[in-house]
Structures are given as structure tokens and as C-alpha cells.
Design a protein around this motif. Sequence first.
Motif, PDB file in Angstrom:
ATOM      1  N   MET A 231       0.845  -1.203   0.000  1.00 42.23           N
ATOM      2  CA  MET A 231       0.000   0.000   0.000  1.00 42.23           C
ATOM      3  C   MET A 231       0.875   1.245   0.000  1.00 42.23           C
ATOM      4  O   MET A 231       1.952   1.272   0.593  1.00 42.23           O
ATOM      5  CB  MET A 231      -0.929  -0.007   1.230  1.00 42.23           C
ATOM      6  CG  MET A 231      -2.105  -0.957   1.094  1.00 42.23           C
ATOM      7  SD  MET A 231      -3.140  -1.000   2.566  1.00 42.23           S
ATOM      8  CE  MET A 231      -2.220  -2.141   3.593  1.00 42.23           C
ATOM      9  N   THR A 232       0.370   2.279  -0.664  1.00 46.30           N
ATOM     10  CA  THR A 232       1.079   3.550  -0.682  1.00 46.30           C
ATOM     11  C   THR A 232       0.549   4.511   0.366  1.00 46.30           C
ATOM     12  O   THR A 232       1.279   5.351   0.885  1.00 46.30           O
ATOM     13  CB  THR A 232       0.987   4.188  -2.083  1.00 46.30           C
ATOM     14  OG1 THR A 232       1.743   5.393  -2.090  1.00 46.30           O
ATOM     15  CG2 THR A 232      -0.441   4.490  -2.486  1.00 46.30           C
ATOM     16  N   ASP A 233      -0.752   4.381   0.688  1.00 49.93           N
ATOM     17  CA  ASP A 233      -1.379   5.189   1.742  1.00 49.93           C
ATOM     18  C   ASP A 233      -2.251   4.271   2.588  1.00 49.93           C
ATOM     19  O   ASP A 233      -2.879   3.342   2.065  1.00 49.93           O
ATOM     20  CB  ASP A 233      -2.263   6.296   1.143  1.00 49.93           C
ATOM     21  CG  ASP A 233      -1.438   7.360   0.422  1.00 49.93           C
ATOM     22  OD1 ASP A 233      -0.457   7.839   1.013  1.00 49.93           O
ATOM     23  OD2 ASP A 233      -1.780   7.677  -0.733  1.00 49.93           O
ATOM     24  N   VAL A 234      -2.313   4.547   3.890  1.00 50.25           N
ATOM     25  CA  VAL A 234      -3.185   3.762   4.771  1.00 50.25           C
ATOM     26  C   VAL A 234      -4.176   4.691   5.466  1.00 50.25           C
ATOM     27  O   VAL A 234      -3.883   5.865   5.710  1.00 50.25           O
ATOM     28  CB  VAL A 234      -2.370   2.971   5.818  1.00 50.25           C
ATOM     29  CG1 VAL A 234      -1.530   1.908   5.143  1.00 50.25           C
ATOM     30  CG2 VAL A 234      -1.488   3.880   6.653  1.00 50.25           C
ATOM     31  N   PHE A 235      -5.365   4.132   5.747  1.00 52.01           N
ATOM     32  CA  PHE A 235      -6.439   4.920   6.351  1.00 52.01           C
ATOM     33  C   PHE A 235      -6.651   4.583   7.828  1.00 52.01           C
ATOM     34  O   PHE A 235      -7.584   5.078   8.449  1.00 52.01           O
ATOM     35  CB  PHE A 235      -7.761   4.661   5.604  1.00 52.01           C
ATOM     36  CG  PHE A 235      -7.657   4.750   4.110  1.00 52.01           C
ATOM     37  CD1 PHE A 235      -6.845   5.711   3.499  1.00 52.01           C
ATOM     38  CD2 PHE A 235      -8.355   3.878   3.296  1.00 52.01           C
ATOM     39  CE1 PHE A 235      -6.745   5.785   2.114  1.00 52.01           C
ATOM     40  CE2 PHE A 235      -8.278   3.944   1.909  1.00 52.01           C
ATOM     41  CZ  PHE A 235      -7.464   4.902   1.319  1.00 52.01           C
TER      42      PHE A 235
END
Length: 282
Positions: A231-235
Motif C-alpha cells: 500500500m502507498t497510503d493507509v487509512f
Amino acid sequence: MMFVFASKNVNQAYKRLKYIQQYSEYRKAQAEEIIKNQASLKLKIEELKHTNQEKTVLVSIEEKEKQNLAIEKAQQETIVQQLQGKEQELKSELQKKQEAAQKLDKAIQRIIEEEIRKAREAAKKAGTPSTTKGFPLTPKALELSNSFAANKGKLPWPVTEGVITAQFGTHPHPVLENIVINNNGIDISTTAGAKARAIFEGEISSVVIIPGEGKVVMIRHGEYLSVYSYMTDVFVKKGDKISTKQELGLLVNEPGKSKTQVHIEIWKGMTKLNPEFWILRR
């Protein structure tokens, strides 16, 4: 005719006339033979001309074939060089992936060991020390763990759509000869811009960055752990309570590619499990 008239008698004249007829027929036969030989010679000359033309054509064809073979050989050498370069590129890429997988494996083991240690300390302080090697589970954690186990083969996929492109375990590399790869989970190819999602409810154990694997999210489901990487961004963040199918992060989008992938692993304590047996069959 004077030769005939100069004969001394009729008998001699007859013989001389007969001789002249025979000589005439001989000359005629010789003429016919000469004409026949001339025709045969002419035919042979034509055949030789045709043969020479065929030889010239064959020589020309042979030269062209030699040229074509030289071109093909040069093309083959170029292809071999390209394949060798591609092979080295694949080996280099594979080595990087294996190194990243080893780092991820070590990171997961460290996190699990740390969580087991903390859970044991908490259980000891609560006056309920654990005698098992795995996670000492509270009644709630045990209920969650049993629920996770009961849903084996029914868990949703970590992406809304996709196809498994790398399976669990040790197997030969699909392209490189004599190369064996080991996968602690499965890789699922999906469309660019896709998001990873939780396969079951639980709590975020850790969010880490592994070079080559992107950002990695680990979710605790009692004594089980699901791991999502690339993943490049996590929420989400450590400690968050997660529901089934909740989005965890945006998968890496490589420039110029219309697809991406998610890597998922499932652990029970320190044991790696095959995620393909846990998610729904498609």
C-alpha cells in the motif's frame, strides 16, 4: 553422267549407274544425319543454356538464403542478449522481492512475539497466567478467534475484484529456470487505484513500512493475524477497531501500469497459513 557414258560396255555402265545411285543415297543419308545431329546439338545447346540459367538462379537463391540466415542469426543473437538482460533483470527483481519478503517475515514475527509477551504480562498481572505457547486470550479475544476460525473458506477477498497471481508456499518460478520461490501468503492482482480491505473484524496491531512491500497493515483477530502489504497510503492506525470489509489503504500504483496487487498473509500465532483456504472461492 559422263562417268556412265564412258563405260566400255553395258554391264560396266549399269555398275557405274548403280554406284552413282548408292553414292547419292549415301550422301542423302549423310545429309539427313547431319541435319539430325544439328537439331540434336541445337537442343543440347538450349538445354545447357537452360541448365546454366537454373544454376545462376540457384546460386542467386543460395546467396539470398545465406544473407537471410545471416540476418536471422544476428536477430537471434540480439534476442538472446535481450533475454539474458531480461533474465538478469528478473533475477534482480526477484532478489529484491525475496529480501522484502524476509524483512516482512521478520517484522511480523517480532510484532507477534511482542504481542504475545505483552499479553502474557497482562494475563500474569490479572492473576491468570497462560500455560500455552500462543496468545493468552481473554474471553472476548477467544470468541473473536473462534469466530474467525469458523469462517474459514467464507472470508471476503482483501480487494473487491482480482485474481490470484502468486500462490502460497514453495514452487518453481514461472519464468526463470532452476529458481524456486517461497511465498508466505498469496498475491492478488487487481485494477489500478484499488484499495485493500479487511477480511474480518479485529484490531490494528501495527502499521509499518517495508522497502519493496510498501506500507503494511496487520490486524489481530484473537490468536489469528491477517497481514496486508503493498500500500502507498493507509487509512488506519495502530489500535483502531476494524470491521469486516473496512478499507485499509490505497494500493501502490506503478507508473504506466493498469494493474496493481495486494499481498496478504494469515498467521495463527507463529504459524503461517494459506490464505487461499480461508477466503471465498471465485
